[in-house]
Write an enzyme that holds these catalytic residues in place. Structure first.
Site, PDB file in Angstrom:
ATOM      1  N   ASP A   6       7.125  -6.859  -0.303  1.00 23.99           N
ATOM      2  CA  ASP A   6       5.934  -7.037  -1.145  1.00 23.99           C
ATOM      3  C   ASP A   6       5.410  -5.644  -1.456  1.00 23.99           C
ATOM      4  O   ASP A   6       5.832  -4.658  -0.844  1.00 23.99           O
ATOM      5  CB  ASP A   6       4.866  -7.856  -0.382  1.00 23.99           C
ATOM      6  N   SER A   7       4.440  -5.591  -2.379  1.00 18.89           N
ATOM      7  CA  SER A   7       3.815  -4.302  -2.679  1.00 18.89           C
ATOM      8  C   SER A   7       2.932  -3.831  -1.521  1.00 18.89           C
ATOM      9  O   SER A   7       2.570  -2.665  -1.477  1.00 18.89           O
ATOM     10  CB  SER A   7       2.953  -4.442  -3.929  1.00 18.89           C
ATOM     11  N   TYR A  38       1.175  -3.400  -7.490  1.00 19.66           N
ATOM     12  CA  TYR A  38       2.216  -3.457  -8.519  1.00 19.66           C
ATOM     13  C   TYR A  38       1.697  -4.138  -9.793  1.00 19.66           C
ATOM     14  O   TYR A  38       2.162  -3.866 -10.881  1.00 19.66           O
ATOM     15  CB  TYR A  38       3.413  -4.286  -8.022  1.00 19.66           C
ATOM     16  N   GLY A  39       0.771  -5.071  -9.590  1.00 24.87           N
ATOM     17  CA  GLY A  39       0.389  -5.976 -10.677  1.00 24.87           C
ATOM     18  C   GLY A  39      -0.203  -5.304 -11.895  1.00 24.87           C
ATOM     19  O   GLY A  39      -0.236  -5.885 -12.972  1.00 24.87           O
ATOM     20  N   CYS A  69       6.452 -11.276  -3.442  1.00 24.02           N
ATOM     21  CA  CYS A  69       5.491 -10.666  -4.358  1.00 24.02           C
ATOM     22  C   CYS A  69       5.709 -11.310  -5.720  1.00 24.02           C
ATOM     23  O   CYS A  69       6.807 -11.198  -6.282  1.00 24.02           O
ATOM     24  CB  CYS A  69       5.753  -9.161  -4.416  1.00 24.02           C
ATOM     25  N   ASN A  70       4.695 -11.982  -6.217  1.00 21.81           N
ATOM     26  CA  ASN A  70       4.843 -12.649  -7.524  1.00 21.81           C
ATOM     27  C   ASN A  70       5.046 -11.640  -8.640  1.00 21.81           C
ATOM     28  O   ASN A  70       5.794 -11.895  -9.584  1.00 21.81           O
ATOM     29  CB  ASN A  70       3.587 -13.461  -7.845  1.00 21.81           C
ATOM     30  N   GLU A 148      -6.468  -5.382  -0.119  1.00 24.51           N
ATOM     31  CA  GLU A 148      -5.847  -4.222   0.555  1.00 24.51           C
ATOM     32  C   GLU A 148      -6.912  -3.314   1.183  1.00 24.51           C
ATOM     33  O   GLU A 148      -6.650  -2.621   2.158  1.00 24.51           O
ATOM     34  CB  GLU A 148      -4.982  -3.413  -0.425  1.00 24.51           C
ATOM     35  N   CYS A 180      -0.178 -15.135  -6.296  1.00 21.97           N
ATOM     36  CA  CYS A 180      -0.096 -13.783  -5.740  1.00 21.97           C
ATOM     37  C   CYS A 180      -0.170 -13.967  -4.232  1.00 21.97           C
ATOM     38  O   CYS A 180      -1.033 -14.712  -3.739  1.00 21.97           O
ATOM     39  CB  CYS A 180      -1.264 -12.936  -6.230  1.00 21.97           C
ATOM     40  N   THR A 181       0.726 -13.307  -3.519  1.00 20.20           N
ATOM     41  CA  THR A 181       0.794 -13.562  -2.072  1.00 20.20           C
ATOM     42  C   THR A 181      -0.397 -12.960  -1.311  1.00 20.20           C
ATOM     43  O   THR A 181      -0.549 -13.209  -0.116  1.00 20.20           O
ATOM     44  CB  THR A 181       2.124 -13.046  -1.492  1.00 20.20           C
ATOM     45  N   HIS A 182      -1.218 -12.178  -1.997  1.00 27.71           N
ATOM     46  CA  HIS A 182      -2.449 -11.697  -1.354  1.00 27.71           C
ATOM     47  C   HIS A 182      -3.549 -12.768  -1.361  1.00 27.71           C
ATOM     48  O   HIS A 182      -4.461 -12.718  -0.539  1.00 27.71           O
ATOM     49  CB  HIS A 182      -3.007 -10.475  -2.094  1.00 27.71           C
TER      50      HIS A 182
END
Ligand code: DGL
Length: 260
Positions: A6-7, A38-39, A69-70, A148, A180-182
């Site tokens: 993932d980012s 990244y998005g 990571c989408n 983050e 989004c995995t976050h």
């Protein structure tokens, strides 16, 4: 060994779900914290980063890759499948399947990073599964940096979420894909703001089951005798204090973040 990238820390929600479902599967994780998010980056840059991340995982023994990571999955998965000849699983396919299966009205909302929403991947995949579905998308570019930064509980985050979710509230959706995995880390804030009747789709568990299904004919990848979750390796491209704290919160145990 299963390689996951993932980012940043968001993909750890996917790693945790894999640990829960497949505790004896050896995992190798890479969070590209130094270059996150990244998005908000262009597709060619996300593709380059994704190739580098996958190479790191493969060089360190990964035999299957999970793109947790989408943003990376939406623009780079095809390219990764061309470059690397091993199974590559992403978070989008399982999330789409679960959303379409669970939606009664066929009105599905998707939130994600700008890269994911602009790619149109969710609309395409949802309508491919069921052409009668209607998809309402909303890019939420500020959410990943807030997670983050460990700002999940702040008043500012709640205000920003209200602003992002408002357009979706008018569309009578019954399902909202956390694209989004976050975002699972914000689901306690998202649920009351989008409404209790809307079902949130967190792709992490769906991805773990999809992985188990895809690797059913390679049981050695899913379980190594004597392996335990504590043996899994979590690498990051920048070891920050905040990342360690978020990792500990996600896994509910201390996680040693290793440099690459
Ligand atoms: N967790 C990543 C995703 O699923 C975050 C993307 C980002 O770094 O912006 O899209």
């Amino acid at each position: 060994m299963i390689g996951i990238f993932d980012s940043g820390v968001g993909g750890m929600t996917v790693a945790r779900a894999i640990e829960e479902l497949l505790p004896a599967a050896p995992l190798l994780y890479l969070g590209d914290i130094a270059r996150s998010p990244y998005g908000s980056k262009s597709a060619p840059t996300i593709i380059d980063y994704s190739i580098e991340n996958t190479r790191f995982l493969v060089d360190n023994g990964a035999q299957v890759i999970v793109i947790a990571c989408n943003s990376a999955a939406s623009v780079a998965s095809e390219r990764l499948r061309q470059e690397f000849h091993l199974p590559i699983i992403d978070v989008i396919v399982p999330a789409v399947a679960e959303a379409v299966r669970g939606s009664r009205s066929g009105r599905i909302g998707v939130i994600g990073t700008r890269a994911t929403i602009q790619s149109g991947i969710y609309e395409r995949e949802i309508c491919r599964e069921d052409p009668t579905c209607r998809v309402f998308s909303q890019a939420c570019p500020l959410l990943v940096p807030l997670v983050e930064e460990g700002w999940g509980d702040r008043r500012e985050t709640k205000m920003i979420l209200r602003r992002y979710l408002h357009p979706l509230q008018n569309q009578q959706i019954d399902t909202l894909v956390l694209g989004c995995t976050h975002y699972p880390l914000l689901s306690d804030l998202i649920q009351p703001r989008i409404g209790r009747r809307v079902r949130l789709i967190d792709s992490s568990r769906a991805t773990a089951s999809h992985l188990r299904q895809q690797l059913a004919d390679r049981p050695a990848l899913l379980a190594r005798p004597g392996h335990q979750p504590a043996d899994n390796r979590y690498h990051v491209t920048d070891c920050t204090e905040t990342a360690s704290q978020i990792a500990q919160r996600i896994f509910a145990r201390p996680i040693t973040l290793l440099p690459v």
